[in-house]
Design a protein around this motif. Structure first.
Motif, PDB file in Angstrom:
ATOM      1  N   HIS A 145       1.397   9.314  10.330  1.00  0.00           N
ATOM      2  CA  HIS A 145      -0.099   9.335   9.315  1.00  0.00           C
ATOM      3  C   HIS A 145      -0.762  10.642   9.658  1.00  0.00           C
ATOM      4  CE1 HIS A 145       0.650   5.371   9.084  1.00  0.00           C
ATOM      5  NE2 HIS A 145       0.606   5.697   8.107  1.00  0.00           N
ATOM      6  N   ALA A 157       1.440   6.608  -7.070  1.00  0.00           N
ATOM      7  CA  ALA A 157       0.668   7.968  -7.176  1.00  0.00           C
ATOM      8  C   ALA A 157       1.075   9.210  -6.762  1.00  0.00           C
ATOM      9  CB  ALA A 157      -0.482   7.697  -5.898  1.00  0.00           C
ATOM     10  N   LEU A 158       1.906   9.318  -6.191  1.00  0.00           N
ATOM     11  CA  LEU A 158       2.316  10.770  -5.511  1.00  0.00           C
ATOM     12  C   LEU A 158       3.415  11.204  -6.718  1.00  0.00           C
ATOM     13  CD1 LEU A 158       2.806  10.801  -1.718  1.00  0.00           C
ATOM     14  CD2 LEU A 158       1.553  12.801  -3.083  1.00  0.00           C
ATOM     15  N   TRP A 173       0.740  -1.056   0.436  1.00  0.00           N
ATOM     16  CA  TRP A 173       0.312   0.249  -0.041  1.00  0.00           C
ATOM     17  C   TRP A 173       0.936   1.047  -0.444  1.00  0.00           C
ATOM     18  CZ3 TRP A 173      -4.894  -0.297  -1.963  1.00  0.00           C
ATOM     19  CH2 TRP A 173      -5.846  -1.129  -1.492  1.00  0.00           C
ATOM     20  N   TYR A 174       2.048   1.265   0.595  1.00  0.00           N
ATOM     21  CA  TYR A 174       2.725   2.207   0.707  1.00  0.00           C
ATOM     22  C   TYR A 174       3.549   2.863  -0.623  1.00  0.00           C
ATOM     23  CZ  TYR A 174       1.698   3.561   5.651  1.00  0.00           C
ATOM     24  OH  TYR A 174       0.965   3.791   6.624  1.00  0.00           O
ATOM     25  N   LEU A 221       0.601   3.982  -3.023  1.00  0.00           N
ATOM     26  CA  LEU A 221       1.028   5.731  -2.238  1.00  0.00           C
ATOM     27  C   LEU A 221       1.962   6.560  -3.011  1.00  0.00           C
ATOM     28  CD1 LEU A 221      -0.593   8.088  -0.620  1.00  0.00           C
ATOM     29  CD2 LEU A 221       1.435   7.262   1.139  1.00  0.00           C
TER      30      LEU A 221
END
Lengths: 290, 358
Positions: B270, B31-32, B24-25, B28
């Motif tokens: 977070h 995506a970034l 998941w990271y 992320l």
């Protein structure tokens, strides 16, 4: 003579800080938390007073009305916002009261007739001057000085001699032990928030002739913090002395130091006090040793 | 439901606890990295702001969330970083050097402010940092030949070794790299003895001291690191805004940053980024819905502060660990489905005890 006049105006300005600081100190003494919305409560009180006067009430009748109105608001505030976090660390209470302050400042701009304008509150004594041997003090300052001294004396006696006052201090020292002794901690908290909001209303209405009534008048509360700290948080006479010290230093530095020092003199002073003697002048703090 | 079987001690301090997190990271991160191709310049700019505020949040989180020291003057550290960067960039320093200088100078200020922190705590510290914030603001406004006074400084584009970040995308990537490095740094710090010491101090100074933690040293370290991180954010902030004035670094900003970490979720990495996203997104939402409200409310200047305040109060009353806490609950609900109990995250009943008397 000029120095004396500067000192006098410093003292009268300082007692304004002291008057606001009384509110902080009350809450701190009874619950050992700090209300960052005290300035905003004062602002609300001033607006209540203003509304009462606009509706044709005489000034001296508006004062108790604002007091009563803010008393109710203070109790509601305690009921809704502070009771659920009773016993949580100071940080939580600080943040919650900051939030309350934001809401108060925001809501005032939405109320018709209050809004973002600056209003003048007509007081019967406004503009009168008292002269004594070449010194001049405005009557509105005299009223603030008298009210501050009277209030702090009354509150000091309340904490020192009444059962309720002593019970409040017990509750602030150890809530659990206070519960065991049969002290209704929550009811007392409610009461002290009512008193403190009422005191804020008095401060607001009495300040109104000096500072006018507007949304951001509560920011003067940020200067009352140093006053409370220098006097020793939790000491009522300390709040007055701290206020006077700050007022005098501020007005002296306004005259004798370069421009700009006036605004931050209070903060420099409070940093020095915190480094040298964190307990303040009348503080009773003792750090816990292991 | 996932069971982690621990077979080595290193598993306890690993950054990624299991493969799912890695996945998941990683997603992320992709995506970034891909964001500039998807978002237009305006939204990319907002995303950059989220990253910058996220770094501020990390700095403040380290101090308030992990060491338990309240700071109401963090805008001052941001200002030190921003002004250092502005002045050094104007002298032609390449970005990595000026960034380091900004961080170091902010850290030095942090140590100075940390000095009262050695003797006072709680509310007194909040007032000390607040006082410091006012003083810095005044200095910025008065020290005109260096800071430009109230008119401020115009900051040039970010440049290093002949390369200039002259577009929204290039600056976004710089911010992303810095934010990622700072986040990794903070995560690593938190699993090191120093980070553990911070948490110990937050939970109980007395027990931390009994375990041999030197309170003064670690509190000062915490202040210095927090200020350094905030200074780094300040350097980016200066380039993002292009013009900096003292009124961008007032007590209100300091309060906003505190609000950010509380709403995001105090005591979690977070939370810093969730809070930053909240701080950027909420004004946009307010701007969108305000036309649908009655004019007396919708057009009032106080609408945004009111909503900020209401959200803050609501978060503290109903969701003490903020957005991250809510996310944790939702995740746990699905992980444990159908065994989730409401009382799983209930706040412990606490009784306050005075610190004033022996």
């Amino acid at each position: 003579m000029q120095v004396l006049q500067v000192v006098i105006s410093g003292i009268s300005q300082g007692l304004i800080y002291g008057l606001i600081a009384l509110g902080f100190v009350l809450i701190y003494k009874a619950t050992e938390t700090v209300n960052f919305a005290q300035g905003e409560l004062m602002m609300l009180g001033a607006f209540l007073g203003l509304t009462a006067v606009t509706f044709g009430m005489p000034f001296w009748a508006a004062l108790p009305l604002a007091f009563a109105g803010m008393w109710v608001i203070g109790i509601l505030l305690e009921r809704v916002v502070l009771r659920p976090i009773l016993g949580q660390p100071a940080f939580t209470v600080v943040m919650v009261t900051i939030g309350v302050g934001f809401v108060a400042r925001g809501v005032v701009t939405m109320i018709p007739g209050w809004g973002t304008d600056t209003h003048a509150l007509a007081a019967p004594f406004k503009g009168e001057l008292v002269r004594a041997g070449g010194l001049v003090v405005g009557m509105e300052h005299i009223v603030v000085i008298a009210a501050t001294i009277a209030l702090s004396t009354a509150l000091y006696l309340f904490f020192r001699f009444t059962r309720v006052g002593v019970a409040m201090q017990a509750a602030s020292q150890n809530q659990l032990a206070a519960y065991y002794m049969g002290i209704p901690v929550r009811r007392l908290n409610s009461l002290i928030w009512g008193i403190s909001a009422g005191v804020a209303a008095l401060a607001g209405v009495l300040l109104a002739p000096i500072t006018f009534v507007h949304v951001n008048m509560g920011f003067i509360g940020l200067k009352a913090f140093p006053a409370a700290v220098i006097g020793g948080f939790g000491s009522l006479p300390g709040a007055l002395v701290g206020g006077v010290i700050i007022g005098v230093v501020e007005s002296l530095s306004g005259v004798y130091l370069p421009e700009g020092f006036k605004d931050i003199a209070a903060y420099i002073l409070v940093l020095v006090v915190l480094v040298v003697k964190p307990t303040g002048i009348f503080g009773e703090t003792a750090s816990k040793k292991v | 439901m996932r069971f982690i079987f621990k077979t080595a001690y290193e598993q306890d301090i690993r950054l990624f606890k299991h493969g799912g997190q890695q996945f998941w990271y990683g997603l992320l991160g992709v995506a970034l990295l891909a964001a500039p191709w998807v978002l237009d310049d305006y939204f990319l700019g907002q995303l950059t702001f989220i990253l910058i505020y996220g770094i501020v949040g990390l700095g403040l989180m380290l101090l308030s969330g992990y060491t338990g020291l309240i700071s109401l003057g963090h805008a001052a550290f941001l200002a030190v970083g921003a002004y250092t960067q502005a002045i050094l960039a104007a002298k032609g320093w390449p970005f990595p050097f000026s960034l380091t200088a900004a961080a170091l100078l902010a850290a030095a200020t942090g140590i100075v402010v940390g000095l009262p922190a050695l003797r006072v705590k709680g509310i007194y510290l909040a007032i000390a940092t607040m006082a410091f914030g006012f003083i810095v603001e005044e200095v910025l406004a008065r020290w005109e030949h260096v800071t430009g006074g109230n008119t401020g400084i115009i900051v040039g584009q970010l440049q290093m070794f002949g390369w200039t970040a002259d577009s929204e995308e290039s600056f976004y990537y710089v911010a992303l790299v810095v934010a990622a490095l700072v986040t990794l740094g903070v995560l690593n710090l938190l699993r090191s003895p120093t980070g553990r010491a911070f948490v110990a101090i937050r939970d109980s100074e007395i027990s931390a001291r009994s375990m041999g933690i030197h309170l003064a040293r670690y509190k000062t370290t915490s202040f210095a690191l927090s200020a350094a991180i905030t200074g780094i954010a300040g350097a980016l902030y200066a380039h993002k805004l292009r013009i900096i004035t003292p009124e961008q670094f007032t007590i209100l900003q300091s309060i906003e940053y505190l609000m950010m970490i509380v709403v995001g979720g105090i005591g979690s990495v977070h939370g810093a980024f969730f809070g930053a996203a909240f701080l950027i997104v909420l004004p946009q939402i307010v701007a969108m819905v305000k036309d649908y409200l009655p004019p007396a409310i919708g057009q009032a200047t106080g609408l945004q502060p009111t909503i900020f305040g209401l959200v803050l109060v609501a978060v503290i009353l109903f969701e003490p660990y903020g957005i991250y806490g809510r996310w944790l609950k939702i995740r746990t609900f699905f992980q444990l489905f159908p065994l989730y109990r409401r009382g799983l995250f209930r706040r412990q009943k606490a009784f306050m005890k005075s610190e004033r008397l022996r």
